[in-house]
Design a protein around this motif. Structure first.
Motif, mmCIF file in Angstrom:
data_model
loop_
_atom_site.group_PDB
_atom_site.id
_atom_site.type_symbol
_atom_site.label_atom_id
_atom_site.label_comp_id
_atom_site.label_asym_id
_atom_site.label_seq_id
_atom_site.Cartn_x
_atom_site.Cartn_y
_atom_site.Cartn_z
ATOM 1 N N SER A 1 13.846 -59.602 -4.344
ATOM 2 C CA SER A 1 12.674 -60.428 -4.014
ATOM 3 C C SER A 1 11.553 -59.558 -3.475
ATOM 4 C CB SER A 1 13.061 -61.500 -2.992
ATOM 5 O OG SER A 1 14.054 -62.335 -3.537
ATOM 6 N N THR B 1 18.010 -65.674 -1.974
ATOM 7 C CA THR B 1 17.464 -66.376 -3.120
ATOM 8 C C THR B 1 18.557 -67.268 -3.685
ATOM 9 O OG1 THR B 1 16.160 -64.410 -3.521
ATOM 10 C CG2 THR B 1 16.241 -66.025 -5.296
ATOM 11 N N ASP C 1 12.793 -63.334 -10.844
ATOM 12 C CA ASP C 1 13.601 -62.860 -9.716
ATOM 13 C C ASP C 1 14.863 -63.719 -9.690
ATOM 14 O OD1 ASP C 1 14.474 -61.704 -7.346
ATOM 15 O OD2 ASP C 1 13.388 -63.142 -6.099
HETATM 16 MG MG MG Z 1 16.182 -62.434 -3.224
#
Ligand code: MG
Ligand code: GDP
Length: 595
Positions: free
Chosen positions: A19, A53, A76
């Protein structure tokens, strides 16, 4: 122009800096300053808070190179194994992947798992060593790992610091050189693949798609699943990273389309979209759902309307297709769903999302793996729900699921890890020594993996060991049925199948948790744990006593006795007919029992 498009994902083990790198690439391409603390990629509150994430996030960027404008479409991805389906799907939208490796940690289990998925899909993979700004890192040893395990040459490896930005422009240029533009033909009939979707109350269902052939325009009619669903495209948007409305998606591009459909009970992910005009249409599916590893039952709390609960769950699944659901009914808990997940974190995140996004407070029963049971009539049953376990005398054989598990760790932790794997009933299959780390392959029952395997591994290796696992086979082991009786009534939801080695510890913890979480009632409560027709543990929760004689001033002893006798009778009646109310998160506490 298609030849200027580059679609790529950033893949890595958790915390290797995906990220952060995405953010830096966005910053370079948009030439906007982004505060270091600002999280523009992880958009869910839950992701920002937990710093992980959960969903893949796409961004459409532009980069000028040698007087040409390139369209860099970046995705991502999450790094935790519980969200590996997100990575798998994202890679289907790409021609390349940046494989990020943390210079302080080296190759970890999820690095390998993701690498193999990308390789299988024939993507151009660019290995990158990240965090080179940290003074003590030894990039030489990480290089050796990449050369040894991933079979790259030294000159193919890139270096960067996602934090300071060092080396990133060179990587972007390499993306342009190395990753191929999407193949496909703009003049062929429309074909697009649905990578992701979500539901929005105001605008309806939103699809994240990649155009494989042809193009797509606003107000076009599309069809999915053999004419079953025909939708009108209300509008199309890109994320740059802010939403920007556009009129057309061309061959090779990735973007978002909004269809005014409120259909929530259908899984679109993995299916192919074609144009409504296309006559020769077969149902096409590019990829299917991942098989869940663990199952729990979910019930709404606080008298939530079941219809609302069902709709909310369906909407959430539009956005997380790795959850499997099936309605069920329980005598104790009412109407709910039996749900399959990829891991414990996946369950925890789903619980949180239901609460935050849908204001739904839910009850979750203890997780179970799927057992393969042969009954006396030689019928094979796959059972993940304790309530569905047949009676003992009907069962011939119980088999439990076994996973093949890859563990990567530095040399010094190998002893501790082997003894932990033995404790978890693991069977060693391979042990490969590299220069300064080891790759261990074990067959381990999945039921042992879902109970804090990952935490223990992190703990004994100071965070340096990592693992990932995939289902391998079913195997006969010494599995027993464990039942819980509260006031002589079987609580089906607490029945579990358990290996002989774990019975003692599990039942001790279980009874302690039950004792601590069941409030005192006006009558005595007996909790019993039964295994193999024997009561192996039993405990009493004493009633609280109401002072029935407090209002009795002086007077005759026989009056007091009479009142006490009446209380005793009442309690006996209550014990027989009274319901023991279980604390609302008692089941969730039991999830963490084996820790
Ligand atoms: Mg991440
Ligand atoms: P992800 O899980 O792969 O997305 O990892 P994140 O991007 O969330 O980063 C994990 C942690 O590593 C965060 O605390 C980042 O600040 C840190 N980090 C990422 N890249 C770098 C880097 O190049 N140098 C340093 N020193 N820290 C970094």
């Amino acid at each position: 122009m298609q030849k200027y498009i580059r679609n790529f994902s950033i893949i890595a083990h958790i915390d290797h800096g995906k990220s952060t790198l995405s953010k830096k690439i966005i910053q370079i391409c948009t030439k906007k300053k982004i505060n270091n603390k600002e999280s523009i990629i992880d958009s869910m509150d839950l992701e920002k808070e937990k710093g992980i994430t959960i969903k893949s996030h796409s961004v459409n960027l532009k980069f000028k190179y040698k007087k040409k404008i390139y369209h860099l479409n970046l995705i991502d991805t999450p790094g935790h194994t519980d969200f590996s389906f997100e990575v798998f799907r994202s890679l289907h939208a790409c021609e390349g992947a940046l494989l990020l490796i943390d210079a302080t940690k080296g190759i970890q289990a999820q690095t390998l798992a993701n690498f193999y998925v990308a390789k299988k899909l024939n993507l151009e993979i660019i290995p990158i060593i990240n965090k080179i700004d940290i003074s003590y890192v030894n990039t030489k040893s990480i290089e050796t790992q990449i050369i040894d395990i991933l079979k790259y040459k030294k000159k193919q490896i890139f270096y960067c610091s996602a934090k300071t930005g060092k080396g990133i422009k060179k990587i972007i240029k390499n993306i342009i050189h190395k990753i191929k533009p999407p193949v496909g033909y703009i003049n062929k009939p429309l074909q697009a693949i649905i990578i992701d979707s979500y539901f929005n109350n105001y605008i309806g269902t939103v699809f994240f798609i990649k155009i494989i052939n042809g193009f797509l325009k606003k107000n076009n009619k599309i069809k999915i699943s053999n004419n079953k669903h025909i939708f009108n495209i209300e509008y199309i948007f890109l994320k740059k990273p802010k939403k920007i409305i556009t009129d057309i998606l061309l061959c090779g591009e990735i973007g978002w389309i909004v269809c005014k459909t409120k259909k929530t009970n259908y899984r679109f992910i993995g299916e192919i979209i074609t144009s409504n005009k296309n006559k020769e249409f077969k149902k096409q599916i590019k990829f299917k759902q991942q098989t869940p590893q663990i199952y729990v039952s979910i019930y709404p709390l606080n008298n939530t309307n079941f219809y609302y609960f069902k709709k909310s769950l369906e909407k959430l699944i539009l956005n997380d297709p790795s959850i499997q659901i099936k309605p069920e009914q329980s005598t104790l808990l009412g109407y709910g769903f039996r749900c399959g997940f990829l891991g414990l974190l996946h369950i925890e995140i789903t619980k949180e999302r239901l609460l935050r996004e849908y204001n739904l407070d839910i009850l979750i029963t203890p997780p179970n793996v799927v057992y393969k049971i042969k009954n006396k009539k030689n019928k094979i049953l796959y059972i993940s729900n304790p309530e569905k376990i047949p009676n003992k005398h009907e069962i011939k054989k119980i088999k439990e699921p076994i996973a093949i598990c890859n563990i990567i760790c530095p040399h010094q932790y190998i002893g501790k890890i082997i003894s932990m794997c033995n404790q978890k009933r693991g069977i060693q299959k391979d042990l490969i020594f590299f220069k300064n780390y080891v790759l261990l392959k074990y067959e381990i029952p999945i039921s042992e993996i879902i109970t804090n395997f990952s935490d223990t591994l992190k703990c004994i290796s100071n965070g340096y060991a990592s693992f990932n696992y995939v289902f391998l086979k079913f195997k006969t082991t010494n599995i027993f049925i464990l039942e819980v009786l509260i006031n002589y009534k079987k609580i089906k939801q607490l029945t579990t199948l358990i290996h002989q080695n774990n019975i003692k510890k599990y039942s001790e913890n279980l009874i302690k948790t039950l004792k601590n979480n069941i409030n005192k009632h006006q009558f005595n409560i007996v909790i019993q744990i039964v295994c193999n027709n024997k009561i192996i543990k039993s405990i009493n929760i004493k009633s609280f006593r109401k002072n029935v004689i407090s209002k009795c001033y002086g007077g005759d002893v026989s009056r007091k006795k009479k009142l006490l006798y009446k209380q005793k009778k009442g309690k006996q009646k209550m014990k027989k007919f009274g319901n023991v109310s279980l604390n609302k998160d008692i089941f969730f506490k039991i999830i963490k029992l084996n820790k």
